[in-house]
Design a protein around this motif. Sequence first.
Motif, PDB file in Angstrom:
ATOM      1  N   SER A 118       0.764  -1.689   0.253  1.00 48.89           N
ATOM      2  CA  SER A 118      -0.609   0.297  -0.332  1.00 48.89           C
ATOM      3  C   SER A 118       0.795   1.081   0.072  1.00 48.89           C
ATOM      4  N   GLY A 119       1.670   1.270   0.747  1.00 46.09           N
ATOM      5  CA  GLY A 119       2.598   2.643   1.108  1.00 46.09           C
ATOM      6  C   GLY A 119       4.040   2.553  -0.013  1.00 46.09           C
ATOM      7  N   ILE A 120       3.895   1.571  -0.920  1.00 47.19           N
ATOM      8  CA  ILE A 120       4.833   1.956  -2.671  1.00 47.19           C
ATOM      9  C   ILE A 120       3.447   2.160  -3.220  1.00 47.19           C
ATOM     10  N   ALA A 121       2.383   1.843  -3.341  1.00 46.10           N
ATOM     11  CA  ALA A 121       0.753   1.903  -4.307  1.00 46.10           C
ATOM     12  C   ALA A 121       1.106   3.678  -3.900  1.00 46.10           C
ATOM     13  N   GLN A 122       0.801   4.177  -2.920  1.00 49.08           N
ATOM     14  CA  GLN A 122       0.583   5.804  -2.049  1.00 49.08           C
ATOM     15  C   GLN A 122       2.125   6.573  -3.405  1.00 49.08           C
ATOM     16  N   ASP A 123       3.038   5.753  -2.452  1.00 47.37           N
ATOM     17  CA  ASP A 123       4.280   6.413  -3.003  1.00 47.37           C
ATOM     18  C   ASP A 123       4.521   6.642  -4.560  1.00 47.37           C
ATOM     19  N   GLY A 124       3.632   5.217  -4.806  1.00 53.76           N
ATOM     20  CA  GLY A 124       3.528   6.335  -6.571  1.00 53.76           C
ATOM     21  C   GLY A 124       2.427   6.332  -7.550  1.00 53.76           C
ATOM     22  N   TYR A 125       1.325   6.753  -6.477  1.00 54.42           N
ATOM     23  CA  TYR A 125       0.292   7.650  -6.575  1.00 54.42           C
ATOM     24  C   TYR A 125       0.915   9.185  -6.595  1.00 54.42           C
ATOM     25  N   SER A 126       1.662   9.626  -5.185  1.00 53.81           N
ATOM     26  CA  SER A 126       1.983  10.746  -5.477  1.00 53.81           C
ATOM     27  C   SER A 126       2.902  11.571  -6.106  1.00 53.81           C
ATOM     28  N   ALA A 127       3.875  10.317  -6.897  1.00 50.85           N
ATOM     29  CA  ALA A 127       4.878  10.775  -7.706  1.00 50.85           C
ATOM     30  C   ALA A 127       3.937  11.307  -8.954  1.00 50.85           C
ATOM     31  N   ARG A 128       3.393  10.152  -9.199  1.00 51.62           N
ATOM     32  CA  ARG A 128       2.502  10.460 -10.334  1.00 51.62           C
ATOM     33  C   ARG A 128       1.696  11.489 -10.398  1.00 51.62           C
ATOM     34  N   GLN A 129       1.691  12.420  -9.156  1.00 53.15           N
ATOM     35  CA  GLN A 129       0.512  13.477  -9.391  1.00 53.15           C
ATOM     36  C   GLN A 129       1.783  14.845  -8.968  1.00 53.15           C
ATOM     37  N   GLN A 130       2.300  14.507  -8.801  1.00 51.75           N
ATOM     38  CA  GLN A 130       4.069  15.325  -8.786  1.00 51.75           C
ATOM     39  C   GLN A 130       4.038  15.931  -9.963  1.00 51.75           C
ATOM     40  N   ALA A 131       4.801  14.514 -10.910  1.00 56.66           N
ATOM     41  CA  ALA A 131       4.938  14.684 -12.405  1.00 56.66           C
ATOM     42  C   ALA A 131       3.765  15.588 -13.236  1.00 56.66           C
ATOM     43  N   ALA A 132       2.605  14.832 -12.862  1.00 58.12           N
ATOM     44  CA  ALA A 132       1.170  15.811 -13.153  1.00 58.12           C
ATOM     45  C   ALA A 132       1.103  16.865 -13.171  1.00 58.12           C
ATOM     46  N   ALA A 133       1.300  17.740 -12.287  1.00 56.49           N
ATOM     47  CA  ALA A 133       1.769  19.044 -11.601  1.00 56.49           C
ATOM     48  C   ALA A 133       2.541  19.555 -11.852  1.00 56.49           C
ATOM     49  N   GLU A 134       4.062  19.264 -11.887  1.00 55.47           N
ATOM     50  CA  GLU A 134       4.714  19.790 -12.690  1.00 55.47           C
ATOM     51  C   GLU A 134       4.455  19.582 -14.138  1.00 55.47           C
ATOM     52  N   LYS A 135       3.950  18.958 -14.685  1.00 56.03           N
ATOM     53  CA  LYS A 135       3.680  18.815 -16.543  1.00 56.03           C
ATOM     54  C   LYS A 135       2.419  19.617 -17.116  1.00 56.03           C
ATOM     55  N   ALA A 136       2.166  20.137 -16.200  1.00 57.88           N
ATOM     56  CA  ALA A 136       1.245  21.706 -16.235  1.00 57.88           C
ATOM     57  C   ALA A 136       1.818  22.659 -16.263  1.00 57.88           C
ATOM     58  N   ALA A 137       2.540  22.449 -14.774  1.00 60.42           N
ATOM     59  CA  ALA A 137       3.333  24.031 -15.195  1.00 60.42           C
ATOM     60  C   ALA A 137       3.981  24.261 -15.793  1.00 60.42           C
ATOM     61  N   LYS A 138       4.445  22.814 -16.251  1.00 56.72           N
ATOM     62  CA  LYS A 138       5.590  23.561 -17.766  1.00 56.72           C
ATOM     63  C   LYS A 138       4.665  23.860 -19.098  1.00 56.72           C
ATOM     64  N   ASP A 139       4.201  23.252 -18.798  1.00 57.46           N
ATOM     65  CA  ASP A 139       2.937  23.331 -20.416  1.00 57.46           C
ATOM     66  C   ASP A 139       2.108  24.560 -20.161  1.00 57.46           C
ATOM     67  N   ALA A 140       1.741  25.217 -19.129  1.00 55.85           N
ATOM     68  CA  ALA A 140       1.211  26.436 -18.998  1.00 55.85           C
ATOM     69  C   ALA A 140       2.809  27.654 -18.865  1.00 55.85           C
ATOM     70  N   LYS A 141       3.685  27.568 -18.965  1.00 54.62           N
ATOM     71  CA  LYS A 141       4.455  28.387 -19.168  1.00 54.62           C
ATOM     72  C   LYS A 141       5.310  27.902 -20.649  1.00 54.62           C
ATOM     73  N   ASP A 142       4.621  27.227 -21.149  1.00 53.14           N
ATOM     74  CA  ASP A 142       4.898  26.942 -22.382  1.00 53.14           C
ATOM     75  C   ASP A 142       4.551  27.479 -22.970  1.00 53.14           C
ATOM     76  N   ALA A 143       2.907  27.618 -22.914  1.00 51.96           N
ATOM     77  CA  ALA A 143       1.982  28.355 -23.156  1.00 51.96           C
ATOM     78  C   ALA A 143       2.659  29.751 -23.207  1.00 51.96           C
ATOM     79  N   GLU A 144       2.763  30.566 -22.124  1.00 52.79           N
ATOM     80  CA  GLU A 144       2.630  31.966 -22.320  1.00 52.79           C
ATOM     81  C   GLU A 144       3.977  32.465 -23.081  1.00 52.79           C
ATOM     82  N   GLU A 145       5.105  30.999 -23.353  1.00 52.17           N
ATOM     83  CA  GLU A 145       6.357  31.414 -23.633  1.00 52.17           C
ATOM     84  C   GLU A 145       6.152  32.242 -25.401  1.00 52.17           C
ATOM     85  N   ALA A 146       5.089  31.028 -25.400  1.00 50.76           N
ATOM     86  CA  ALA A 146       5.043  30.936 -26.740  1.00 50.76           C
ATOM     87  C   ALA A 146       3.778  32.518 -27.604  1.00 50.76           C
ATOM     88  N   ARG A 147       3.534  32.926 -26.615  1.00 46.22           N
ATOM     89  CA  ARG A 147       2.639  33.939 -27.012  1.00 46.22           C
ATOM     90  C   ARG A 147       2.937  35.382 -26.605  1.00 46.22           C
TER      91      ARG A 147
END
Length: 270
Positions: A118-147
């Motif tokens: 369960s701990g491994i699964a939770q860690d994996g979920y947290s890592a995926r959530q963090q990766a998704a948040a980082e990707k969203a922030a990067k996408d937003a920054k890239d979109a702003e840069e493109a404008r």
Amino acid sequence: MARHRKPRGQQPIVYTVSAQAPGYVGAHRAEPDRTMPKRLSAVAVAVGIVTGAGAAAHAMTSGAVNPMAGGADFGGLPDEHARAGKVDTVHSIDLGSETARILRQEQLTALQTFNQASGIAQDGYSARQQAAAEKAAKDAKDAEEARKSPTQRQVEAWAREAIAILAANGTPITEDSVDEIWTIVQKESNGNPNAINTWDSNAARGTPSKGLMQCIDPTFQAYKLPGHGDIYNPVDNIIAGVRYTYARYGGFGNHPGLVGINAGTGYRGY
């Protein structure tokens, strides 16, 4: 046991009368060795079910799964007397026996394995959530840069270079000031490093404003850094303009042009 004899000359017949319970054969009869494994297996299943049920009941009231507490709820605490003696009959086996102890240990091991998984699964979920948040922030920054226009991107690159030099020479500035520098440059020269103002009061006095941040020659000479003496060089001009702003206004917070924009009254030169 009761003995009943046939007529004389015949061998006596012995009948065994045992206390019977539905579904439980030979409840008080000593078992031969070869049947013990089967009996213990059945008991193991029963103990597992009872202890598991106890754990489930304990979890309902305590909010935590605890096989030991489950066993205790159903009388499964260690029985020192039973441990000291040899178990050789079915009716001698209870939840405090060595068998129950082994079963509880197995349950604890299984629970530990489950918790680890369960701990491994939770860690994996947290890592995926963090990766998704980082990707969203990067996408937003890239979109702003493109404008941004090519001119803005170029000026911001010069500004970052100037900021690094300024910080290394004692000016308390970080890349957070890139936006302020771009705003000033956009209003003063529209991003043109060769811009010269030929119509304002400075020009009338013979010292026209020059470069990205529209410095007049005396101001540029007073606030330039060694090795950065070209007023038309974008980085050199930004360095002098920022140092002048810090010296006169204490930073961008009191820059008259930025204050005017924030107040809604419009930009005015500094």
